[in-house]
Scaffold this motif. Structure first.
Motif, mmCIF file in Angstrom:
data_model
loop_
_atom_site.group_PDB
_atom_site.id
_atom_site.type_symbol
_atom_site.label_atom_id
_atom_site.label_comp_id
_atom_site.label_asym_id
_atom_site.label_seq_id
_atom_site.Cartn_x
_atom_site.Cartn_y
_atom_site.Cartn_z
ATOM 1 N N LEU A 90 0.902 -1.276 0.103
ATOM 2 C CA LEU A 90 -0.117 0.092 -0.178
ATOM 3 C C LEU A 90 0.841 1.318 0.081
ATOM 4 N N VAL A 91 1.950 1.237 0.703
ATOM 5 C CA VAL A 91 2.908 2.391 0.568
ATOM 6 C C VAL A 91 3.257 2.714 -0.625
ATOM 7 N N THR A 92 4.009 1.329 -1.315
ATOM 8 C CA THR A 92 4.592 1.610 -2.437
ATOM 9 C C THR A 92 3.657 2.154 -3.588
ATOM 10 N N ASP A 93 2.421 1.551 -3.496
ATOM 11 C CA ASP A 93 1.259 2.103 -4.233
ATOM 12 C C ASP A 93 0.984 3.588 -4.324
ATOM 13 N N ALA A 94 0.974 3.947 -3.008
ATOM 14 C CA ALA A 94 0.774 5.406 -2.522
ATOM 15 C C ALA A 94 1.655 6.106 -3.166
ATOM 16 N N PHE A 95 2.965 5.927 -3.043
ATOM 17 C CA PHE A 95 4.153 6.615 -3.326
ATOM 18 C C PHE A 95 4.180 6.646 -5.052
ATOM 19 N N LEU A 96 3.857 5.673 -5.734
ATOM 20 C CA LEU A 96 3.880 5.649 -7.252
ATOM 21 C C LEU A 96 2.913 6.484 -7.542
ATOM 22 N N ARG A 97 1.418 6.307 -6.912
ATOM 23 C CA ARG A 97 0.429 7.169 -7.445
ATOM 24 C C ARG A 97 0.927 8.730 -7.179
ATOM 25 N N ALA A 98 1.347 9.059 -6.023
ATOM 26 C CA ALA A 98 1.987 10.426 -5.991
ATOM 27 C C ALA A 98 2.842 10.777 -6.922
ATOM 28 N N LYS A 99 3.976 10.028 -7.362
ATOM 29 C CA LYS A 99 4.810 10.431 -8.309
ATOM 30 C C LYS A 99 3.993 10.612 -9.633
ATOM 31 N N LEU A 100 3.091 9.834 -10.045
ATOM 32 C CA LEU A 100 2.788 9.972 -11.231
ATOM 33 C C LEU A 100 1.797 11.324 -11.395
ATOM 34 N N ALA A 101 0.794 11.553 -10.116
ATOM 35 C CA ALA A 101 0.309 12.832 -10.097
ATOM 36 C C ALA A 101 1.014 14.064 -10.434
ATOM 37 N N GLU A 102 2.478 14.116 -9.849
ATOM 38 C CA GLU A 102 3.417 15.029 -10.034
ATOM 39 C C GLU A 102 3.827 15.354 -11.365
ATOM 40 N N ALA A 103 3.856 14.176 -12.312
ATOM 41 C CA ALA A 103 4.474 14.283 -13.588
ATOM 42 C C ALA A 103 3.522 14.971 -14.597
ATOM 43 N N PRO A 104 4.061 15.892 -15.425
ATOM 44 C CA PRO A 104 3.256 16.811 -16.223
ATOM 45 C C PRO A 104 2.559 16.014 -17.188
ATOM 46 N N PRO A 105 1.281 16.365 -17.656
ATOM 47 C CA PRO A 105 0.679 15.472 -18.795
ATOM 48 C C PRO A 105 1.175 15.534 -19.850
ATOM 49 N N ILE A 106 1.127 14.309 -20.565
ATOM 50 C CA ILE A 106 1.618 13.960 -21.992
ATOM 51 C C ILE A 106 0.700 14.866 -23.051
ATOM 52 N N THR A 107 1.235 15.793 -23.859
ATOM 53 C CA THR A 107 0.399 16.459 -24.852
ATOM 54 C C THR A 107 0.148 15.504 -26.156
ATOM 55 N N GLU A 108 -0.703 15.795 -26.983
ATOM 56 C CA GLU A 108 -0.924 15.083 -28.216
ATOM 57 C C GLU A 108 0.202 15.277 -29.108
ATOM 58 N N ALA A 109 0.865 16.345 -29.099
ATOM 59 C CA ALA A 109 2.235 16.653 -29.879
ATOM 60 C C ALA A 109 3.279 16.012 -29.520
ATOM 61 N N GLU A 110 3.378 15.597 -28.177
ATOM 62 C CA GLU A 110 4.543 14.618 -27.815
ATOM 63 C C GLU A 110 4.180 13.203 -28.177
ATOM 64 N N LEU A 111 2.948 12.852 -27.985
ATOM 65 C CA LEU A 111 2.661 11.410 -28.378
ATOM 66 C C LEU A 111 2.836 11.239 -29.928
ATOM 67 N N ARG A 112 2.378 12.307 -30.734
ATOM 68 C CA ARG A 112 2.484 12.108 -32.258
ATOM 69 C C ARG A 112 4.052 12.155 -32.447
ATOM 70 N N LYS A 113 4.847 12.835 -31.856
ATOM 71 C CA LYS A 113 6.363 12.877 -32.290
ATOM 72 C C LYS A 113 6.830 11.631 -32.032
ATOM 73 N N LYS A 114 6.720 10.999 -30.518
ATOM 74 C CA LYS A 114 6.941 9.689 -30.140
ATOM 75 C C LYS A 114 6.758 8.542 -31.103
ATOM 76 N N TYR A 115 5.377 8.741 -31.303
ATOM 77 C CA TYR A 115 4.836 7.614 -32.531
ATOM 78 C C TYR A 115 5.713 7.467 -33.918
ATOM 79 N N GLU A 116 5.791 8.535 -34.398
ATOM 80 C CA GLU A 116 6.223 8.829 -35.543
ATOM 81 C C GLU A 116 7.879 8.654 -35.404
#
Length: 170
Positions: A136-162
């Motif tokens: 539960l602690v590691t799960d809460a930690f990972l969720r907190a870190k994920l919440a801190e990450a900036p959202p991925i934009t559509e342009a970033e996804l498109r560039k990565k895919y290409e």
């Protein structure tokens, strides 16, 4: 750490082949240290108990058994690192959350079956509860870190895919 851990895993693999645990697993004071992570240690008796829970002794091939032992030790080290990071970030779980999760995992079993499963896994109820707490602690930690990450934009996804699409065509 990697070189030390591999040497220890190899010697523990020999101990498993030779017939078991080199010391009484209940004697915490005499158990050698397998790995040190920050201010925490993984003791040989804890490592051997975790190996037993993974059924490592039933693996006939020594190379495969040592490979599993290395993977188990790596997993234990990763968990300790995450728990230390969670503690540093002030992430904890309440006792009632742990109890609720334990009850949820035990629900649905016929009376006495859950306790027999713990015995088969060589776990006591307090050990299982501590395992649930760590999860539960590691799960809460990972969720907190994920919440801190900036959202991925559509342009970033498109560039990565290409980029990946181009790499696969080569």
């Amino acid at each position: 750490l990697g070189v030390v851990a591999v040497g220890v895993v190899a010697s523990i693999g020999v101990a498993l082949v030779a017939g078991g645990c080199p010391s009484d697993p209940r004697d915490q004071k005499k158990s050698p240290v397998v790995a040190t992570i920050g201010d925490q240690q993984i003791l040989e008796n804890e490592f051997l108990a975790t190996l037993a829970q993974h059924g490592t002794a039933r693996i006939a091939d020594p190379t495969a058994r040592n490979s599993v032992a290395r993977a188990v030790l790596d997993s234990m080290i990763r968990e300790r690192l995450m728990l230390q990071a969670a503690a540093k970030a002030g992430i904890t779980v309440r006792d009632d959350d742990v109890e609720r999760e334990v009850r949820a995992r035990a629900d649905g079993y016929a009376p006495g079956t859950f306790q027999r499963l713990l015995v088969a896994e060589q776990l006591t109820l307090p050990q299982f509860k501590e395992s649930v707490r760590r999860h539960l602690v590691t799960d809460a930690f990972l969720r907190a870190k994920l919440a801190e990450a900036p959202p991925i934009t559509e342009a970033e996804l498109r560039k990565k895919y290409e980029t990946e699409d181009k790499d696969q065509k080569v």
